[in-house]
Scaffold this active site. Structure first.
Site, PDB file in Angstrom:
ATOM      1  N   ARG A  74     -16.309  10.699  24.547  1.00 42.43           N
ATOM      2  CA  ARG A  74     -15.760  11.751  25.054  1.00 42.43           C
ATOM      3  C   ARG A  74     -14.203  12.023  24.677  1.00 42.43           C
ATOM      4  NH1 ARG A  74     -19.370  10.153  28.028  1.00 42.43           N
ATOM      5  NH2 ARG A  74     -18.897   8.105  27.310  1.00 42.43           N
ATOM      6  N   THR A  75     -13.517  10.984  24.514  1.00 42.55           N
ATOM      7  CA  THR A  75     -11.886  11.242  24.280  1.00 42.55           C
ATOM      8  C   THR A  75     -11.938  11.558  22.821  1.00 42.55           C
ATOM      9  OG1 THR A  75     -11.606   9.270  25.761  1.00 42.55           O
ATOM     10  CG2 THR A  75      -9.485  10.021  24.253  1.00 42.55           C
ATOM     11  N   LYS A 103      -9.239  -3.263   4.709  1.00 40.99           N
ATOM     12  CA  LYS A 103      -8.610  -4.152   3.461  1.00 40.99           C
ATOM     13  C   LYS A 103      -7.378  -4.583   3.796  1.00 40.99           C
ATOM     14  CE  LYS A 103      -9.982  -0.120   0.699  1.00 40.99           C
ATOM     15  NZ  LYS A 103      -9.240   1.183  -0.178  1.00 40.99           N
ATOM     16  N   ARG A 124      -6.676   5.577  19.775  1.00 37.07           N
ATOM     17  CA  ARG A 124      -7.128   4.601  20.508  1.00 37.07           C
ATOM     18  C   ARG A 124      -7.323   3.128  19.786  1.00 37.07           C
ATOM     19  NH1 ARG A 124     -12.754   5.158  24.068  1.00 37.07           N
ATOM     20  NH2 ARG A 124     -10.970   6.215  25.190  1.00 37.07           N
ATOM     21  N   HIS A 152      -4.427   4.710  29.900  1.00 33.49           N
ATOM     22  CA  HIS A 152      -5.359   5.689  28.932  1.00 33.49           C
ATOM     23  C   HIS A 152      -4.960   7.180  29.951  1.00 33.49           C
ATOM     24  CE1 HIS A 152      -8.564   8.016  27.347  1.00 33.49           C
ATOM     25  NE2 HIS A 152      -9.682   7.373  27.704  1.00 33.49           N
TER      26      HIS A 152
HETATM   27  N1   CP Z   1     -13.534   8.115  29.412  1.00 32.59           N
HETATM   28  C1   CP Z   1     -13.373   7.770  28.164  1.00 32.59           C
HETATM   29  O1   CP Z   1     -12.343   7.186  27.539  1.00 32.59           O
HETATM   30  O2   CP Z   1     -14.659   7.815  27.166  1.00 32.59           O
HETATM   31  P1   CP Z   1     -14.937   7.476  25.990  1.00 32.59           P
HETATM   32  O3   CP Z   1     -14.830   5.933  25.763  1.00 32.59           O
HETATM   33  O4   CP Z   1     -16.510   7.974  25.475  1.00 32.59           O
HETATM   34  O5   CP Z   1     -13.818   8.102  25.238  1.00 32.59           O
END
Ligand code: CP
Length: 325
Positions: A74-75, A103, A124, A152
């Site tokens: 999603r993100t 590396k 992320r 998040h």
């Molecule tokens: N909600 C969320 O962070 O989903 P993903 O891990 O798929 O990005």
């Protein structure tokens, strides 16, 4: 699917807040109520634009580096879609194993490299605090797309936008968070962000997955009532928003501990008979077994709509930090 409606928020161009141009988005602690009203206003306009014309050129010529050291559906894809809906383009690094990270390149060197090519970096990373480290190294804006078990923030913004769009308010709500509250960065950010409003927060979890004291202390300092439970029964009838989370196998050091709690809660149509009709069930997704697919067609199941709201919020954030909102 959400339908277009008259904006209940401020329209474009009427923001009296400080500019978000060039700013990092690292934590929900950066936001106040006025900021949220502004973001929701821009997100609502984005929704209308997508529904009317699909793709437009607000960020034409801008480039996003999408740097993911952990898996994401999603993100990652909603930031890509957001940038492309706004006419910009994306450098996708969704599998760092194919980059020079393998590396031995450090996070800060990777970020300093990507900012030579891109105008904004979405990151992320499995370590708490990594987004702040990246932001310190970079001159271009860094957006935290999840840092370990830390925060998040863009998820919490889309979660609160979902609640506003679905229920029309963020004040005077009882929000019940269920599942893995210890490792769940989404609930850490959401509890902090909801503490800007008049809410009651219930936390339902196995004992070993309770909400961290640090988060509860911050929320308590804002005068928000909080209560902890090990079962859902008592609080479900009063709940306006049930926020379900996955027990995250990948965060457990001891697999035996995961096995003890993995199936602790399952939301299904039978259990939901005890809930209000005017409420919503949310989940950041992915889910495993904690919400039965049999519940998906219930109008209260908001988790797929929630993903769509995320597109509009991320469009708003990209436009803001790139100086176009
Ligand atoms: N909600 C969320 O962070 O989903 P993903 O891990 O798929 O990005």
């Amino acid at each position: 699917m959400p339908t277009e409606s008259q904006s209940p928020y401020l329209p474009f161009g009427e923001n009296k807040n400080a500019s978000w141009y060039g700013k990092d988005i690292l934590s929900v602690k950066q936001f106040n109520r006025a900021d949220l009203e502004y973001i929701f206003g821009v997100a609502h306009e984005m929704r209308g634009m997508v529904e009317r014309i699909g793709t437009f050129d607000l960020l034409k010529g801008k480039i996003l580096a999408n740097l993911f050291y952990e898996p994401s559906t999603r993100t990652s894809s909603s930031f890509t879609a957001a940038m492309e809906r706004l006419g910009g383009s994306v450098i996708p690094i969704n599998e760092v194993k194919y980059s020079s990270v393998t590396k031995g390149e450090s996070l800060t060197d990777t970020v300093r490299t990507l900012e030579c090519y891109a105008d904004v970096i979405v990151l992320r990373h499995p370590e708490t605090g990594s987004a702040a480290i990246a932001a310190k190294a970079a001159k271009k804006p860094v957006i935290n797309a999840g840092d370990g078990i830390g925060e998040h923030p863009t998820q919490a913004l889309l979660d609160t936008f979902t609640i506003m769009e679905e229920l029309g308010r963020l004040d005077n709500l009882t929000v019940t968070m269920l599942g893995d509250l210890k490792y769940g960065r989404t609930v850490h950010s959401l509890a902090r962000l909801l503490s800007l409003f008049k809410v009651k927060l219930n936390y339902v979890s196995p004992d070993i997955l309770r909400m961290p004291k640090e988060v509860m202390d911050e929320v308590a300092a804002k005068g928000i009532p909080q209560a902890e439970y090990s079962t859902l029964e008592k609080v479900l009838p009063e709940t306006d928003v049930l926020y379900v989370t996955r027990v995250q196998k990948e965060r457990f050091e001891d697999p035996a501990e995961y096995e003890k709690v993995k199936g602790a809660y399952v939301i299904d149509p039978e259990i939901m008979k005890a809930a209000k009709q005017e409420m919503i069930v949310m989940h950041p997704l992915p889910r495993v077994t904690e919400i039965s697919m049999d519940f998906d067609d219930d109008p209260r199941a908001a988790y797929f709509r929630q993903m769509e709201y995320g597109l509009y919020v991320r469009m708003a954030l990209l436009a803001m930090v790139l100086g176009k909102a």
